[in-house]
Design a protein around this motif. Structure first.
Motif, PDB file in Angstrom:
ATOM      1  N   ILE A 205      38.711  28.757  34.660  1.00 29.83           N
ATOM      2  CA  ILE A 205      39.256  27.319  34.458  1.00 29.83           C
ATOM      3  C   ILE A 205      38.977  27.063  33.289  1.00 29.83           C
ATOM      4  O   ILE A 205      39.991  26.277  32.216  1.00 29.83           O
ATOM      5  CB  ILE A 205      38.306  26.373  35.525  1.00 29.83           C
ATOM      6  N   ARG A 206      37.863  27.313  32.483  1.00 31.07           N
ATOM      7  CA  ARG A 206      37.734  26.925  30.990  1.00 31.07           C
ATOM      8  C   ARG A 206      38.625  27.611  30.086  1.00 31.07           C
ATOM      9  O   ARG A 206      39.306  26.989  29.152  1.00 31.07           O
ATOM     10  CB  ARG A 206      36.155  27.349  30.785  1.00 31.07           C
ATOM     11  N   SER A 207      38.964  28.899  30.383  1.00 32.29           N
ATOM     12  CA  SER A 207      39.844  29.661  29.701  1.00 32.29           C
ATOM     13  C   SER A 207      41.428  28.980  29.814  1.00 32.29           C
ATOM     14  O   SER A 207      42.003  28.809  28.810  1.00 32.29           O
ATOM     15  CB  SER A 207      40.105  31.114  30.152  1.00 32.29           C
ATOM     16  N   ALA A 208      41.836  28.566  30.898  1.00 33.18           N
ATOM     17  CA  ALA A 208      43.013  27.991  31.400  1.00 33.18           C
ATOM     18  C   ALA A 208      43.070  26.606  30.442  1.00 33.18           C
ATOM     19  O   ALA A 208      44.267  26.450  30.129  1.00 33.18           O
ATOM     20  CB  ALA A 208      43.255  28.003  32.660  1.00 33.18           C
ATOM     21  N   PHE A 209      42.030  25.882  30.328  1.00 36.68           N
ATOM     22  CA  PHE A 209      41.887  24.769  29.950  1.00 36.68           C
ATOM     23  C   PHE A 209      42.457  24.771  28.402  1.00 36.68           C
ATOM     24  O   PHE A 209      42.615  23.748  27.653  1.00 36.68           O
ATOM     25  CB  PHE A 209      40.713  23.882  30.119  1.00 36.68           C
ATOM     26  N   LYS A 210      42.235  25.886  27.783  1.00 36.48           N
ATOM     27  CA  LYS A 210      42.508  26.080  26.443  1.00 36.48           C
ATOM     28  C   LYS A 210      44.165  26.057  26.202  1.00 36.48           C
ATOM     29  O   LYS A 210      44.461  25.855  25.078  1.00 36.48           O
ATOM     30  CB  LYS A 210      42.030  27.554  25.712  1.00 36.48           C
ATOM     31  N   HIS A 211      44.765  26.086  27.186  1.00 33.57           N
ATOM     32  CA  HIS A 211      46.206  26.302  27.022  1.00 33.57           C
ATOM     33  C   HIS A 211      47.035  24.998  27.658  1.00 33.57           C
ATOM     34  O   HIS A 211      48.051  24.726  27.390  1.00 33.57           O
ATOM     35  CB  HIS A 211      46.945  27.518  27.729  1.00 33.57           C
ATOM     36  N   ASP A 212      46.217  24.197  28.596  1.00 33.41           N
ATOM     37  CA  ASP A 212      46.882  23.123  29.375  1.00 33.41           C
ATOM     38  C   ASP A 212      45.862  22.199  29.838  1.00 33.41           C
ATOM     39  O   ASP A 212      44.579  22.595  30.059  1.00 33.41           O
ATOM     40  CB  ASP A 212      47.832  23.385  30.308  1.00 33.41           C
ATOM     41  N   LYS A 213      45.982  20.929  29.937  1.00 30.44           N
ATOM     42  CA  LYS A 213      45.180  20.008  30.324  1.00 30.44           C
ATOM     43  C   LYS A 213      45.347  19.916  31.864  1.00 30.44           C
ATOM     44  O   LYS A 213      44.578  19.326  32.628  1.00 30.44           O
ATOM     45  CB  LYS A 213      45.482  18.689  29.779  1.00 30.44           C
ATOM     46  N   LYS A 214      46.132  20.732  32.563  1.00 35.86           N
ATOM     47  CA  LYS A 214      46.208  20.923  34.081  1.00 35.86           C
ATOM     48  C   LYS A 214      46.091  22.195  34.278  1.00 35.86           C
ATOM     49  O   LYS A 214      46.933  23.150  33.962  1.00 35.86           O
ATOM     50  CB  LYS A 214      47.605  20.457  34.449  1.00 35.86           C
ATOM     51  N   VAL A 215      45.269  22.627  35.237  1.00 34.63           N
ATOM     52  CA  VAL A 215      45.077  23.782  35.749  1.00 34.63           C
ATOM     53  C   VAL A 215      45.427  24.177  37.334  1.00 34.63           C
ATOM     54  O   VAL A 215      44.908  23.254  38.132  1.00 34.63           O
ATOM     55  CB  VAL A 215      43.713  24.801  35.383  1.00 34.63           C
ATOM     56  N   ILE A 216      45.948  25.304  37.716  1.00 39.20           N
ATOM     57  CA  ILE A 216      46.244  25.754  39.236  1.00 39.20           C
ATOM     58  C   ILE A 216      45.397  26.721  39.559  1.00 39.20           C
ATOM     59  O   ILE A 216      45.260  27.758  38.859  1.00 39.20           O
ATOM     60  CB  ILE A 216      47.656  25.976  39.081  1.00 39.20           C
ATOM     61  N   ILE A 217      44.513  26.547  40.476  1.00 37.54           N
ATOM     62  CA  ILE A 217      43.693  27.497  41.248  1.00 37.54           C
ATOM     63  C   ILE A 217      44.541  27.967  42.518  1.00 37.54           C
ATOM     64  O   ILE A 217      44.744  27.124  43.550  1.00 37.54           O
ATOM     65  CB  ILE A 217      42.399  27.177  41.622  1.00 37.54           C
ATOM     66  N   GLU A 218      44.910  29.457  42.607  1.00 39.42           N
ATOM     67  CA  GLU A 218      45.816  29.586  43.763  1.00 39.42           C
ATOM     68  C   GLU A 218      45.342  30.874  44.628  1.00 39.42           C
ATOM     69  O   GLU A 218      44.626  31.894  43.771  1.00 39.42           O
ATOM     70  CB  GLU A 218      47.078  29.920  42.934  1.00 39.42           C
ATOM     71  N   GLN A 219      45.684  31.069  45.590  1.00 39.40           N
ATOM     72  CA  GLN A 219      45.070  32.320  46.512  1.00 39.40           C
ATOM     73  C   GLN A 219      45.868  33.663  46.154  1.00 39.40           C
ATOM     74  O   GLN A 219      47.061  33.437  45.452  1.00 39.40           O
ATOM     75  CB  GLN A 219      45.718  32.041  48.005  1.00 39.40           C
ATOM     76  N   ASN A 220      45.179  34.678  46.133  1.00 39.84           N
ATOM     77  CA  ASN A 220      45.953  35.723  45.579  1.00 39.84           C
ATOM     78  C   ASN A 220      46.929  36.224  46.996  1.00 39.84           C
ATOM     79  O   ASN A 220      46.433  36.048  48.329  1.00 39.84           O
ATOM     80  CB  ASN A 220      44.969  36.899  45.622  1.00 39.84           C
ATOM     81  N   ILE A 221      48.013  36.799  46.664  1.00 42.87           N
ATOM     82  CA  ILE A 221      48.852  37.340  47.704  1.00 42.87           C
ATOM     83  C   ILE A 221      48.880  38.735  47.748  1.00 42.87           C
ATOM     84  O   ILE A 221      49.549  39.280  46.945  1.00 42.87           O
ATOM     85  CB  ILE A 221      50.415  36.697  47.621  1.00 42.87           C
ATOM     86  N   PRO A 222      48.374  39.522  48.658  1.00 46.35           N
ATOM     87  CA  PRO A 222      48.290  40.925  48.896  1.00 46.35           C
ATOM     88  C   PRO A 222      49.943  41.396  49.001  1.00 46.35           C
ATOM     89  O   PRO A 222      50.552  40.733  49.892  1.00 46.35           O
ATOM     90  CB  PRO A 222      47.341  41.423  50.164  1.00 46.35           C
ATOM     91  N   GLY A 223      50.233  42.114  48.210  1.00 46.49           N
ATOM     92  CA  GLY A 223      51.767  42.630  48.239  1.00 46.49           C
ATOM     93  C   GLY A 223      52.312  43.168  46.930  1.00 46.49           C
ATOM     94  O   GLY A 223      51.274  43.603  46.220  1.00 46.49           O
ATOM     95  N   PHE A 224      53.538  42.779  46.803  1.00 45.34           N
ATOM     96  CA  PHE A 224      54.035  43.035  45.331  1.00 45.34           C
ATOM     97  C   PHE A 224      55.068  42.017  45.186  1.00 45.34           C
ATOM     98  O   PHE A 224      55.479  41.238  45.770  1.00 45.34           O
ATOM     99  CB  PHE A 224      54.712  44.502  45.516  1.00 45.34           C
TER     100      PHE A 224
END
Length: 353
Positions: A205-224
């Motif tokens: 989250i801290r790393s993502a905030f270096k690029h934007d003021k809004k961050v998405i936390i998202e489930q991993n989708i197993p597959g391709f």
């Protein structure tokens, strides 16, 4: 037939500046000079605009801004001018433009900002309009609209700058690890990390905030992952589907542009029935998000065969090796032919606006 004047924009105030240089150089190289007069406009990382008259090799190598041909220039928002204003000392001159090809990726180019300027100026341009560009750039908003259209998207939550990170991490835990953390409005996988525990999630989250003021936390989708190159307006066509085979954790910046351990399969290794469902879903996403001209619609195929939305790129990479032109080529549309179609679509929209 009289030549059309096409302004090609490249560079920009974006983390994807270098990608734009490579894409724009390929676009310029593949535009048919017997049909088009080109006006090249480079934008530095700092946001300074120049009309440029050098080679594409200097653009690729990021040496363009020191070329002696560079003249301060900008697009006028005045419809009376409808072109490029060049500043020469205390004087200025205007070059009328028929269509703009904004080969800009990421913020300040692909997010509706440049499209808004061009709509104000009344100049036709390649690609999605202001609203669609802004919506597609924001991963959170795009996912909400896609869900409203009845398409699956990964479960996620949004964190804003100023939110308590410990609370955010606690609220994200029920989504289940591993989790992806993404800046909401960034491209080329900049700032994206994959977290396997709460400590990695906090760091991500801290790393993502270096690029934007809004961050998405998202489930991993197993597959391709699969991609669809879409071209057109009212009745768009979808090219041959491609597939990303991953060996690393995810398709990060290095993998996207070097394919060190990953591989792109074109066509995708899926059945005709699955391919038909993928194309149908891509078309629904394209229309639901108001896309015009072109876009690359990326989706996951989960282990149980479900199609899950990932994201839409309204100005995908355009190097000769990029996925979008390669998918078009696999559908018998050459790179120069693709340029012609994109410009014709832009001109037709400009006539009808």
């Amino acid at each position: 037939m009289q030549k059309k004047t096409v302004a090609v924009l490249f560079g920009g105030c974006s983390t994807e500046y270098e990608v734009s240089l490579k894409s724009a150089a390929s676009v310029i190289d593949h535009l048919d000079m017997s049909k088009y007069d080109l006006v090249l406009i480079g934008i530095t990382r700092e946001g300074i605009w120049f009309r440029y008259g050098g080679s594409t090799e200097e653009i690729r190598e990021d040496r363009w801004q020191t070329h002696p041909s560079c003249i301060p220039a900008f697009i006028s928002p005045s419809r009376e001018l409808a072109g490029i204003v060049e500043l020469a000392g205390t004087e200025y001159r205007v070059t009328p433009v028929d269509v703009v090809f904004p080969v800009l990726h990421g913020k300040n180019g692909e997010d509706g900002t440049m499209q808004g300027l061009l709509e104000l100026a009344g100049i036709p341009f390649v690609g999605c309009d202001t609203l669609s560009s802004a919506v597609c750039m924001d991963k959170g908003i795009a996912s909400q609209l896609v869900r409203a259209a009845g398409i699956d998207a990964a479960k996620s939550m949004t964190v804003y700058a100023g939110d308590d990170l410990y609370t955010a991490v606690k609220e994200a835990e029920p989504l289940g690890f591993p989790l992806f953390i993404k800046p909401a409005r960034s491209g080329s996988s900049f700032g994206i990390t994959k977290a396997y525990d709460m400590l990695e999630l906090m760091d991500g989250i801290r790393s993502a905030f270096k690029h934007d003021k809004k961050v998405i936390i998202e489930q991993n989708i197993p597959g391709f992952e699969v991609g669809c190159a879409v071209l057109g307006d009212a009745d768009p066509m979808i090219a041959e589907i491609d597939e990303i085979e991953l060996k690393s954790e995810f398709f990060d910046y290095d993998e996207k542009y070097s394919l060190i351990s990953s591989k792109i399969h074109l066509p995708a290794r899926i059945s005709e029935e699955v391919a038909a469902r993928v194309k149908e879903t891509a078309l629904l996403i394209y229309r639901s998000l108001g896309c015009t001209g072109l876009a690359r619609v990326d989706m996951f195929i989960s282990e149980d065969g479900h199609i899950v939305f990932n994201e839409v790129n309204t100005m995908p990479g355009f190097t000769a090796a990029s996925r979008y032109p390669n998918m078009m080529r696999a559908s018998h549309i050459s790179y120069p032919g693709l340029m012609d179609q994109l410009i014709q679509l832009a001109m037709a929209r400009g006539t009808n606006s």
